[in-house]
Design a protein around this motif. Structure first.
Motif, mmCIF file in Angstrom:
data_model
loop_
_atom_site.group_PDB
_atom_site.id
_atom_site.type_symbol
_atom_site.label_atom_id
_atom_site.label_comp_id
_atom_site.label_asym_id
_atom_site.label_seq_id
_atom_site.Cartn_x
_atom_site.Cartn_y
_atom_site.Cartn_z
ATOM 1 N N VAL A 9 0.838 -1.205 0.000
ATOM 2 C CA VAL A 9 0.000 0.000 0.000
ATOM 3 C C VAL A 9 0.869 1.250 0.000
ATOM 4 N N GLN A 10 1.911 1.260 0.800
ATOM 5 C CA GLN A 10 2.807 2.417 0.849
ATOM 6 C C GLN A 10 3.486 2.653 -0.499
ATOM 7 N N ARG A 11 3.893 1.555 -1.143
ATOM 8 C CA ARG A 11 4.570 1.701 -2.437
ATOM 9 C C ARG A 11 3.609 2.225 -3.494
ATOM 10 N N VAL A 12 2.381 1.661 -3.529
ATOM 11 C CA VAL A 12 1.383 2.144 -4.494
ATOM 12 C C VAL A 12 1.034 3.600 -4.221
ATOM 13 N N SER A 13 0.905 3.965 -2.965
ATOM 14 C CA SER A 13 0.590 5.353 -2.612
ATOM 15 C C SER A 13 1.710 6.282 -3.050
ATOM 16 N N PHE A 14 2.935 5.827 -2.854
ATOM 17 C CA PHE A 14 4.067 6.661 -3.266
ATOM 18 C C PHE A 14 4.084 6.852 -4.778
ATOM 19 N N TYR A 15 3.828 5.783 -5.550
ATOM 20 C CA TYR A 15 3.814 5.901 -7.008
ATOM 21 C C TYR A 15 2.685 6.810 -7.481
ATOM 22 N N MET A 16 1.521 6.728 -6.823
ATOM 23 C CA MET A 16 0.422 7.614 -7.186
ATOM 24 C C MET A 16 0.778 9.061 -6.893
ATOM 25 N N MET A 17 1.377 9.296 -5.708
ATOM 26 C CA MET A 17 1.796 10.656 -5.374
ATOM 27 C C MET A 17 2.846 11.160 -6.357
ATOM 28 N N LEU A 18 3.796 10.293 -6.742
ATOM 29 C CA LEU A 18 4.827 10.670 -7.705
ATOM 30 C C LEU A 18 4.216 11.036 -9.051
ATOM 31 N N ALA A 19 3.223 10.251 -9.514
ATOM 32 C CA ALA A 19 2.568 10.542 -10.788
ATOM 33 C C ALA A 19 1.793 11.859 -10.727
ATOM 34 N N LEU A 20 1.071 12.092 -9.620
ATOM 35 C CA LEU A 20 0.304 13.338 -9.493
ATOM 36 C C LEU A 20 1.211 14.558 -9.447
ATOM 37 N N ILE A 21 2.304 14.446 -8.701
ATOM 38 C CA ILE A 21 3.239 15.578 -8.616
ATOM 39 C C ILE A 21 3.880 15.843 -9.970
ATOM 40 N N THR A 22 4.196 14.780 -10.708
ATOM 41 C CA THR A 22 4.793 14.949 -12.035
ATOM 42 C C THR A 22 3.821 15.636 -12.986
ATOM 43 N N VAL A 23 2.550 15.220 -12.948
ATOM 44 C CA VAL A 23 1.546 15.856 -13.799
ATOM 45 C C VAL A 23 1.365 17.323 -13.413
ATOM 46 N N ALA A 24 1.321 17.591 -12.091
ATOM 47 C CA ALA A 24 1.153 18.974 -11.633
ATOM 48 C C ALA A 24 2.327 19.847 -12.057
ATOM 49 N N PHE A 25 3.542 19.316 -11.946
ATOM 50 C CA PHE A 25 4.718 20.077 -12.352
ATOM 51 C C PHE A 25 4.725 20.305 -13.860
ATOM 52 N N SER A 26 4.274 19.296 -14.629
ATOM 53 C CA SER A 26 4.192 19.456 -16.079
ATOM 54 C C SER A 26 3.195 20.550 -16.449
ATOM 55 N N LEU A 27 2.086 20.631 -15.716
ATOM 56 C CA LEU A 27 1.110 21.693 -15.974
ATOM 57 C C LEU A 27 1.694 23.070 -15.672
ATOM 58 N N LEU A 28 2.567 23.143 -14.648
ATOM 59 C CA LEU A 28 3.227 24.413 -14.349
ATOM 60 C C LEU A 28 4.135 24.848 -15.492
ATOM 61 N N LEU A 29 4.781 23.879 -16.126
ATOM 62 C CA LEU A 29 5.702 24.200 -17.215
ATOM 63 C C LEU A 29 5.006 24.412 -18.548
#
Length: 351
Positions: A9-29
Motif C-alpha cells: 500500500v505504501q509503495r502504491v501510494s508513493f507511485y500515485m503521489m509521484l505521478a500526481l506531482i509529475t503531472v502537476a509540475f508538467s502543468l506548471l511548465l
C-alpha cells in the motif's frame, strides 16, 4: 517488521503521489513549454561549444555557460527577432493588399488562362474559359486562404510580451543547462526505471535526433529558404522574405521540399510570358536548392540518426498539426523514441 500488505500500500501510494506531482509540475511548465523545449535543444546543439569554453577557461563552468548563452543570443535569438519583425511587416503589407481592390486575383487568373497555349484547352476535357462561376469560386477560396494566413502571421506582433517573457525563461534556463547539464543527465539516468545501458541508448538517440533535426534539417532548410527568398527578391516577387520563410519550412518535409513554393511561381512566369524569369527560377530550384540537401546532409547529419523519409514526413506533419511550429522537432523525436523503444523490446522482450 511491517506486514507485506502495508508495504505494498505504501509503495502504491508513493507511485500515485509521484505521478500526481509529475503531472502537476508538467502543468506548471506548460505555459513555457516552448522556452523549455528550445532551451534543451540549444543546450544539446551548443554542448560542444560549452565543453570547449570550459577547457579554455580552466574549468570555470559558470563563465563558460554565460559565454555560451551570449553566443546563442547572438547567433539564434537576435536574428530570429529581426526575421520575425520583417515577416510581420511584409505580412501586414500583403494582408492589406489582399484585403483591398489592389490585389485583382480574378484578373490575374484571367491573364494566365488567356496566356495558355490553345492546344492545352483543346486537349483538356474542361473548357477553361467557359466557367466564370468556377473561376470566381476558385478566386474567392484563394483570397480567403491568403487573408487567413496573412492575418495569423500579423498576430505575431500582438504576442510581443509573451515572446519577451519566453525568451527570458529560455536564457535563464539555458544558463543552468550549460553549467549543470552533465549532472542533470546523470541524475535522470539514475532515476529512470531502466537499466543504465538502455537509458544511455535512449538518451543518445534523443541527442542524435535533436542534432540531426537542428544541425541537419533546420540549417539545410534555412540555406534553401534563403536562396529561394533571394531569388524571389531578384525576380521582383512581392513578400520575398515571407516566401523564403515558407520555403524554409517546406524544405524540412521530405518528398515535398521548397519546390512546392517555387514551382507554382515558375509556372506563373511561364504562363504570363516571362520565360527568362521562369528559366532562372527553374535552374536555381533544380540545380542549387535541389542539390543542397544531397551535398550538406551527409556531413551535417551522418547516418546514425537517419530516420526513413516516410517516417520523417508523417511525424513532422503530424507533430506540426498537434504542437504547431514546435512539432517539426517534437514529431521526429517521438518517432525516434517509438522506433528505439520497440527495437529494444524486440531484442530483449523480457526487459
Amino acid at each position: 517488521m511491517e506486514p507485506p500488505h502495508k508495504t505494498t500500500v505504501q509503495r502504491v501510494s508513493f507511485y500515485m503521489m509521484l505521478a500526481l506531482i509529475t503531472v502537476a509540475f508538467s502543468l506548471l511548465l506548460l505555459p513555457f513549454y516552448t522556452a523549455v523545449l528550445w532551451a534543451i535543444i540549444l543546450a544539446i546543439v551548443f554542448h560542444p561549444v560549452q565543453l570547449f569554453l570550459v577547457r579554455r577557461l580552466n574549468g570555470r563552468e559558470g563563465l563558460a555557460a554565460l559565454l555560451s548563452v551570449l553566443m546563442c543570443v547572438c547567433l539564434v535569438i537576435i536574428p530570429l527577432v529581426i526575421i520575425l519583425a520583417s515577416i510581420a511587416q511584409e505580412s501586414s503589407s500583403l494582408y492589406r493588399q489582399v484585403s483591398s481592390e489592389e490585389f485583382d486575383l480574378r484578373g490575374r487568373i484571367d491573364s494566365i488562362i488567356s496566356a495558355l497555349p490553345s492546344f492545352i484547352e483543346r486537349w483538356t476535357p474542361i473548357q477553361l474559359g467557359s466557367f466564370p462561376d468556377l473561376r470566381d469560386k476558385f478566386s474567392q477560396a484563394i483570397m480567403q486562404t491568403g487573408q487567413s494566413m496573412a492575418g495569423r502571421v500579423v498576430n505575431i506582433g500582438e504576442t510581443t510580451l509573451s515572446f519577451v517573457v519566453g525568451a527570458g525563461v529560455l536564457m535563464y534556463l539555458l544558463f543552468f543547462l550549460f553549467r549543470d547539464g552533465e549532472k542533470l543527465v546523470a541524475s535522470i539516468t539514475a532515476a529512470m526505471p531502466l537499466s543504465e545501458d538502455h537509458t544511455t541508448k535512449l538518451l543518445e538517440k534523443f541527442t542524435s535526433v535533436v542534432n540531426a533535426t537542428v544541425r541537419g534539417n533546420i540549417i539545410i532548410a534555412m540555406i534553401q529558404g534563403t536562396i529561394g527568398g533571394v531569388t524571389f527578391w531578384m525576380l521582383g516577387i512581392e513578400a520575398a522574405l515571407l516566401w523564403g520563410v515558407v520555403m524554409t519550412f517546406c524544405s524540412m518535409l521530405p518528398a515535398v521540399g521548397a519546390a512546392i513554393v517555387w514551382c507554382p511561381a515558375a509556372l506563373f512566369f511561364m504562363f504570363t510570358g516571362a520565360w527568362l524569369k521562369a528559366l532562372v527560377l527553374v535552374l536555381v530550384g533544380v540545380l542549387v536548392i535541389g542539390l543542397i540537401d544531397n551535398l550538406l546532409r551527409p556531413p551535417l547529419v551522418g547516418k546514425n540518426a537517419k530516420l526513413p523519409d516516410y517516417v520523417v514526413l508523417i511525424s513532422t506533419v503530424g507533430g506540426m498539426a498537434l504542437f504547431g511550429l514546435n512539432g517539426f522537432i517534437i514529431g521526429p523525436l517521438i518517432a525516434a523514441f517509438f522506433i528505439s523503444a520497440w527495437s529494444l523490446f524486440a531484442r530483449e522482450p523480457d526487459l
